[in-house]
Scaffold this motif. Structure first.
Motif, PDB file in Angstrom:
ATOM      1  N   THR B  77       0.857  -1.183   0.000  1.00  0.00           N
ATOM      2  CA  THR B  77       0.000   0.000   0.000  1.00  0.00           C
ATOM      3  C   THR B  77       0.896   1.236   0.000  1.00  0.00           C
ATOM      4  O   THR B  77       2.048   1.194   0.434  1.00  0.00           O
ATOM      5  CB  THR B  77      -0.889   0.036   1.256  1.00  0.00           C
ATOM      6  OG1 THR B  77      -0.048  -0.056   2.413  1.00  0.00           O
ATOM      7  CG2 THR B  77      -1.874  -1.123   1.267  1.00  0.00           C
ATOM      8  N   LEU B 110      -6.539  -6.663  -5.314  1.00  0.00           N
ATOM      9  CA  LEU B 110      -7.768  -5.873  -5.385  1.00  0.00           C
ATOM     10  C   LEU B 110      -7.576  -4.572  -4.618  1.00  0.00           C
ATOM     11  O   LEU B 110      -6.946  -4.558  -3.564  1.00  0.00           O
ATOM     12  CB  LEU B 110      -8.934  -6.660  -4.780  1.00  0.00           C
ATOM     13  CG  LEU B 110      -9.280  -7.992  -5.444  1.00  0.00           C
ATOM     14  CD1 LEU B 110     -10.460  -8.643  -4.741  1.00  0.00           C
ATOM     15  CD2 LEU B 110      -9.595  -7.804  -6.915  1.00  0.00           C
ATOM     16  N   GLY B 111      -8.130  -3.496  -5.156  1.00  0.00           N
ATOM     17  CA  GLY B 111      -8.011  -2.212  -4.492  1.00  0.00           C
ATOM     18  C   GLY B 111      -7.961  -1.109  -5.524  1.00  0.00           C
ATOM     19  O   GLY B 111      -8.028  -1.367  -6.728  1.00  0.00           O
ATOM     20  N   THR B 112      -7.854   0.138  -5.065  1.00  0.00           N
ATOM     21  CA  THR B 112      -7.781   1.259  -6.010  1.00  0.00           C
ATOM     22  C   THR B 112      -6.323   1.622  -6.261  1.00  0.00           C
ATOM     23  O   THR B 112      -5.470   1.487  -5.388  1.00  0.00           O
ATOM     24  CB  THR B 112      -8.513   2.505  -5.476  1.00  0.00           C
ATOM     25  OG1 THR B 112      -7.918   2.865  -4.226  1.00  0.00           O
ATOM     26  CG2 THR B 112      -9.985   2.236  -5.267  1.00  0.00           C
ATOM     27  N   GLU B 115      -4.302   3.799  -3.798  1.00  0.00           N
ATOM     28  CA  GLU B 115      -3.838   3.292  -2.497  1.00  0.00           C
ATOM     29  C   GLU B 115      -2.724   2.263  -2.623  1.00  0.00           C
ATOM     30  O   GLU B 115      -2.198   1.796  -1.628  1.00  0.00           O
ATOM     31  CB  GLU B 115      -5.015   2.654  -1.736  1.00  0.00           C
ATOM     32  CG  GLU B 115      -6.192   3.584  -1.503  1.00  0.00           C
ATOM     33  CD  GLU B 115      -5.863   4.763  -0.612  1.00  0.00           C
ATOM     34  OE1 GLU B 115      -4.833   4.737   0.093  1.00  0.00           O
ATOM     35  OE2 GLU B 115      -6.649   5.739  -0.613  1.00  0.00           O
ATOM     36  N   LEU B 116      -2.372   1.863  -3.845  1.00  0.00           N
ATOM     37  CA  LEU B 116      -1.410   0.776  -4.034  1.00  0.00           C
ATOM     38  C   LEU B 116      -0.133   1.271  -4.691  1.00  0.00           C
ATOM     39  O   LEU B 116      -0.173   1.903  -5.736  1.00  0.00           O
ATOM     40  CB  LEU B 116      -2.044  -0.339  -4.880  1.00  0.00           C
ATOM     41  CG  LEU B 116      -3.306  -0.950  -4.266  1.00  0.00           C
ATOM     42  CD1 LEU B 116      -3.986  -1.895  -5.242  1.00  0.00           C
ATOM     43  CD2 LEU B 116      -2.975  -1.689  -2.980  1.00  0.00           C
TER      44      LEU B 116
END
Lengths: 479, 149
Positions: B77, B110-112, B115-116
């Motif tokens: 992150t 998985l995630g936006t 944020e990664l």
């Protein structure tokens, strides 16, 4: 074991005008509703703000409109709403009049005074720990305000693991969205997936069959089993009792291998779907599983007795990290941490969509002192119960289940499930079977403020033990 | 206490772990860069009696200053990227970096995007890759033991 109620928790939504928001929420609480989350929906304009109240198998949703992005805060009548309002401010730009100061929660500004409580006095200093920790543990930051080794106050800062899962799920088909709920947390994979699946089915007007309810209950209890064994191992590690830590680590490993045998994955990933269940366990598989569980149950009981009757271990657990009942209620604590303090809540007693039976009740330890010893005892009591529930569920073949269209679809649906750490709430809003908003508020999210509160007045070296007695997740809080 | 020790002896007998003398021990530092925590559960399991990696001199150390290997879990992150780099730079040479789990390898994250910061190999030089969601304790053991030969 068959409940007579409709097989889902009912959702009752009502709109409230913003000026009366605080009074409406306070009234919902006064009428016996337990606050269980609040979340913003900015998919339309103006944005909406929802507050959820649990009342047995019913969930009340109060909704208001945030004209001009500002709303009255409910943190004064309902302190349990603290983190929900702070998160909504950081992620959705809402402001809450009366929440003073509104400290950053998800946002990580570098100036410490903006997110910590000012603690002053002679000899007070701050000890900062994390986000990287000494052992194998999730990332999170703790700011202790101490005098010598005595903790006056703890400010936790999480959200280092925030991946934006809820946002990333928006726009997806409902069935696809389940993967985002499952990925939030490895140790709550089943609880989060079941909560999502139930909310999704309620939204689509689907009702679960008997087989679907039995299969989900089985998987939830298998998840609870390894988690509780893990927690006992963790508390032993917290007091340096290596024999107990290793014994329960070995028991947990047997539970994980059983998960693999029954569902094809040690952590039961992929075992929950929206609208159906593929789990198919005929008699030979059941017999093997029941035999293994019987042995595991006996070995667990024997190992637990050793810990229970070890004076040097018990001396470390008693009177440490006390969370009293009234504080647990005020802060909205759930799960074993709440039950250890005498608060009689367990969502398994209010889950018509599962297969727990009408006589299920929360496990409260004798004395309910709310200390580390009591939280550990709740795990032991619940382990006995888990073995009994699994024995009964595995007494008949487990067959694939489905959910069938039998009720009217809903635009906003909520489901609540008892995870190993307490009630997990999944709320979702859908339009044309696509996710507009997903909010997953787990038992860990509810309990972190209670953990921080229970830490005050204890010794710094006891913090790892207190932390392990709650054993909250960071991943499903951060999402 | 005696009952627990007897139980553990039985577990060890049943596990029948091979006795392989490795040439080296390893000090391992773990950093969670945003995992779902399943990889941490399996990493912890490598110390459980059925796997017992500690008998080969493999241990988790509290500080990167004592570490040979940096074991990273999670997609990385944005909020953990700086801490991760600080940990890596605190490690003296020779040092190795291991990506533990599919997220650290950049698979199926998985995630936006906001944020990664990962995957790990875009931030640090990765020497060992341990796939799985999560990798089993045996897979973790095999990958790390390969470093000791």
């Amino acid at each position: 074991m068959s409940p007579a109620a409709p097989p889902h928790q009912r959702v009752e939504q009502e709109d409230v005008a913003a000026p009366g928001w605080r009074e409406a929420c306070a009234a919902a609480r006064a009428e016996g509703g337990r606050f269980c989350g609040a979340f913003a929906d900015r998919s339309g304009s103006p944005g909406r703000w929802h507050a959820l109240f649990a009342n047995g198998p019913r969930t009340r949703v109060l909704t208001t409109v945030a004209a001009g992005d500002e709303l009255p805060s409910i943190v004064e009548p309902i302190p349990a709403a603290d983190w929900d309002e702070r998160e909504a401010h950081d992620l959705y730009g809402l402001r809450f009049a009366g929440h003073q100061p509104l400290r950053p929660l998800v946002a990580h500004p570098s100036d410490t005074p903006s997110w910590t409580v000012a603690v002053e006095g002679e000899g007070v200093h701050e000890v900062a720990v994390g986000p990287v920790h000494a052992g194998v543990i999730e990332s999170g930051h703790f700011r202790f305000h101490v005098v010598g080794e005595r903790i006056l106050h703890l400010d936790p800062r999480l959200f280092y693991k925030h991946r934006g899962l809820e946002r990333a799920a928006e726009g997806r088909e409902l069935a696809e969205g389940l993967a985002f709920a499952q990925r939030a947390c490895g140790a709550c994979a089943v609880a989060n997936s079941v909560a999502y699946a139930q909310a999704g089915e309620l939204a689509l007007g689907l009702v679960p069959s008997r087989e679907l309810r039995r299969a989900r209950t089985l998987l939830l209890e298998l998840e609870r089993l390894y988690n509780h064994l893990n927690d006992v191992a963790a508390v032993c590690a917290g007091v340096g009792f290596a024999a107990g830590n290793m014994a329960f680590a070995a028991l947990k490993e047997r539970a994980l291998r059983l998960n693999d045998e029954l569902a094809g994955h040690r952590f039961l990933f992929g075992s929950i779907e929206l609208g159906a269940s593929a789990l198919d366990l005929p008699s030979p598989a059941l017999e093997r599983a029941r035999g293994e569980l019987r042995e595991l149950g006996q070995d667990t009981a024997r190992a637990w007795r050793e810990i229970q009757f070890s004076p040097s271990v018990q001396a470390r657990l008693e009177g440490v990290g006390i969370l009293a009942g009234e504080d647990a209620v005020r802060l909205g604590a759930v799960g074993p941490a709440a039950r250890a303090a005498g608060v009689r809540i367990d969502t398994r007693a209010a889950s018509p969509g599962l297969w727990y039976g009408s006589s299920f009740s929360a496990a409260i330890p004798p004395g309910a002192r709310g200390d580390v010893a009591a939280r550990l005892e709740v795990r032991a009591l619940e382990l006995v119960e888990v073995f009994a529930i699994l024995e009964e569920l595995l007494a008949a073949p487990v067959r694939p289940g489905v959910a069938s269209p039998e009720s009217a679809p809903l635009a906003l649906a909520v489901a609540r499930v008892e995870s190993p750490r307490g009630e997990t709430v999944c709320a979702l809003e859908q339009g044309a079977s696509r996710l507009r908003r997903l909010r997953l508020r787990t038992g860990s999210y509810a309990n972190w403020p209670a953990l921080a509160f229970a830490t005050a007045e204890n010794l710094l070296p006891d913090f790892p033990l207190i932390n392990k007695s709650f054993e909250l997740c960071y991943a499903c809080v951060d999402r | 206490m005696y009952v627990l020790l007897r139980h553990l002896q039985r577990v060890r007998r049943e596990a029948a772990l091979p006795r392989r003398a490795g040439a080296r021990s390893l000090a391992i530092r773990h950093v969670d860069a945003g995992s779902c925590n399943a990889c941490e559960h399996e990493l912890t399991a490598t110390a459980a009696p059925q796997y017992d990696l500690q008998r080969f001199g493999l241990d988790i150390v509290a500080s990167p200053r004592h570490a040979d290997v940096l074991l990273v879990t999670g997609p990385v992150t944005t909020r953990m990227a700086d801490s991760l780099r600080v940990v890596y730079e605190a490690m003296p040479e020779p040092r190795r970096v291991a990506a533990l789990g599919d997220c650290a390898l950049g698979c199926g994250v998985l995630g936006t995007v906001a944020e990664l910061a990962g995957p790990l190999e875009e931030l640090l030089p990765v020497d060992i890759r341990i796939p799985g969601c999560p990798p089993t304790p045996q897979a973790i053991a095999d990958a790390i033991l390969a470093l000791t030969r």
